[in-house]
Design a protein around this motif. Structure first.
Motif, short mmCIF file in Angstrom:
data_model
loop_
_atom_site.label_atom_id
_atom_site.label_comp_id
_atom_site.label_asym_id
_atom_site.label_seq_id
_atom_site.Cartn_x
_atom_site.Cartn_y
_atom_site.Cartn_z
N ILE A 49 0.44 -0.96 0.28
CA ILE A 49 0.24 -0.42 0.02
C ILE A 49 0.78 1.29 0.36
N LEU A 50 1.65 0.76 0.48
CA LEU A 50 2.49 2.32 0.73
C LEU A 50 2.94 2.73 -0.90
N ASP A 57 -2.50 7.86 -6.51
CA ASP A 57 -3.13 9.88 -5.39
C ASP A 57 -3.74 8.94 -4.11
N LEU A 58 -3.86 7.75 -4.47
CA LEU A 58 -4.38 7.16 -3.10
C LEU A 58 -5.27 7.66 -2.08
N ASP A 59 -6.07 7.57 -2.15
CA ASP A 59 -6.55 8.39 -0.83
C ASP A 59 -7.76 7.55 -0.07
N LEU A 60 -7.50 6.79 1.29
CA LEU A 60 -8.34 6.34 1.99
C LEU A 60 -9.19 7.00 2.62
N SER A 61 -9.38 7.81 2.58
CA SER A 61 -10.20 8.45 3.88
C SER A 61 -11.56 8.45 3.45
N GLU A 62 -11.95 7.89 2.77
CA GLU A 62 -13.30 7.59 2.43
C GLU A 62 -13.37 6.18 2.82
N GLU A 78 -14.64 -0.91 0.44
CA GLU A 78 -15.93 0.01 0.12
C GLU A 78 -16.02 0.94 0.68
N LEU A 79 -17.08 1.98 0.89
CA LEU A 79 -16.49 3.44 0.80
C LEU A 79 -17.50 3.30 2.11
N LYS A 80 -17.84 4.87 3.51
CA LYS A 80 -18.14 5.11 4.07
C LYS A 80 -20.05 5.74 4.01
N SER A 147 -5.98 2.72 -11.34
CA SER A 147 -5.86 2.08 -9.56
C SER A 147 -5.99 2.47 -8.39
N SER A 148 -6.50 3.94 -8.48
CA SER A 148 -6.55 4.37 -6.86
C SER A 148 -8.19 4.99 -6.58
N MET A 149 -8.77 4.31 -7.48
CA MET A 149 -10.23 5.03 -7.42
C MET A 149 -10.54 3.81 -6.78
N TYR A 150 -11.70 3.72 -6.00
CA TYR A 150 -13.18 3.53 -5.81
C TYR A 150 -13.34 2.70 -6.88
N HIS A 151 -13.34 1.09 -6.75
CA HIS A 151 -13.78 0.08 -8.05
C HIS A 151 -15.40 -0.41 -7.65
#
Length: 289
Positions: A49-50, A57-62, A78-80, A147-151
């Protein structure tokens, strides 16, 4: 210059990008990634993941959960709840996923295009003559998932799935650089053809296309993963209804969705090539007579 900006600068060089992502044993690398991503080891997971964050621009805050078992869990996260509200207007067909809008427009006598000046045949894409006739002069839009998006992808409107066909193929990268260099790329890659009709009766087809590092799609209606190992028969009858916004399945890592709609559908004002769109946002409006 940071490591991330240096990597970004290098990968934006088209010749190098194409070489690194295509002139390699694509199928073998994709199979390896499928195996590697499911390793349940905290060190492997965290380092992967690192590294992924360095290249994107991977963002896991969601993310709904961030305590992933492995890299695969991170890819298919999954998303919140409530982060992707779907437009409630029944006249609106929404985006089924997050993505970047690519080529879109009118299908002219069975011909569409992957980028300007690079046409391909609807018959070569979907193979099924019935689907070709249904959408011969319809509308299409291409959504690219990085690759970094919600899939995960969802029903763009109230619909019923009728049939899913898997077409075995290659795993070329589907980024704009490859689309400029590889003719009929979408017709060469592994893909599924999901035939549906909307609650209002119109035929609607969703075509998830695989890419390097991703050659599988999970569909809830079939309760199975479709990939290169799926054996014949490759046509799966289906009768599953879904409400707008209901999750249909997910890509393993990221890919492209081509959507085919009737010719009387109009693109909404936010549909511009290169624009980012989120699942649930307006895509098409049914034309009022």
């Amino acid at each position: 210059m940071t490591v991330k900006s240096l990597i970004s600068s290098l990968t934006q060089q088209e010749d190098l990008n194409f070489l690194l992502t295509n002139r390699i044993p694509r199928a073998a690398v994709t199979r390896f990634m499928g195996w590697f991503s499911k390793i349940e080891n905290p060190l492997v997971r965290d380092l992967s993941i690192l590294c992924w964050k360095l290249f994107s621009d991977l963002d896991l805050s969601e993310a709904k959960e961030t305590n992933f078992k492995n890299l695969h869990d991170c890819f298919t996260r999954e998303l919140k709840p409530g982060l992707r509200p779907f437009d409630p207007d029944p006249a609106i067909v929404t985006s089924p996923s997050d993505g970047i809008i690519g080529a879109h427009g009118t299908i002219r006598d069975g011909e569409l295009y992957q980028i300007k000046g690079a046409p391909y045949s609807l018959r070569d894409l979907v193979v099924d003559p019935a689907v070709v006739e249904t959408h011969r002069n319809g509308r299409f839009v291409t959504l690219r998932l990085t690759s970094s998006m919600y899939h995960r992808f969802h029903a763009p409107a109230d619909l019923t799935m009728e049939q899913v066909s898997l077409i075995h193929g290659d795993t070329w990268n589907v980024n704009p650089i490859a689309l400029k260099r590889v003719e009929r790329l979408f017709c060469k890659n592994e893909r599924a053809v999901i035939r549906t009709h909307l609650a209002s009766g119109e035929p609607f087809t969703i075509v998830p296309v695989a890419a390097i590092l991703v050659a599988s799609v999970r569909l809830h209606a079939l309760d199975r993963v479709l990939d290169a190992r799926t054996e014949r028969p490759l046509v799966f009858p289906c009768s599953a209804s879904a409400r707008k916004g209901e999750e249909l399945g997910w890509f393993e890592h990221g890919s492209t969705i081509i959507m085919l709609a009737p010719g009387d559908f109009e693109f909404c004002d936010n549909v511009q090539e290169g624009a980012r769109i989120r699942a649930g946002e307006q895509l098409w409006r049914k034309r009022v007579a």
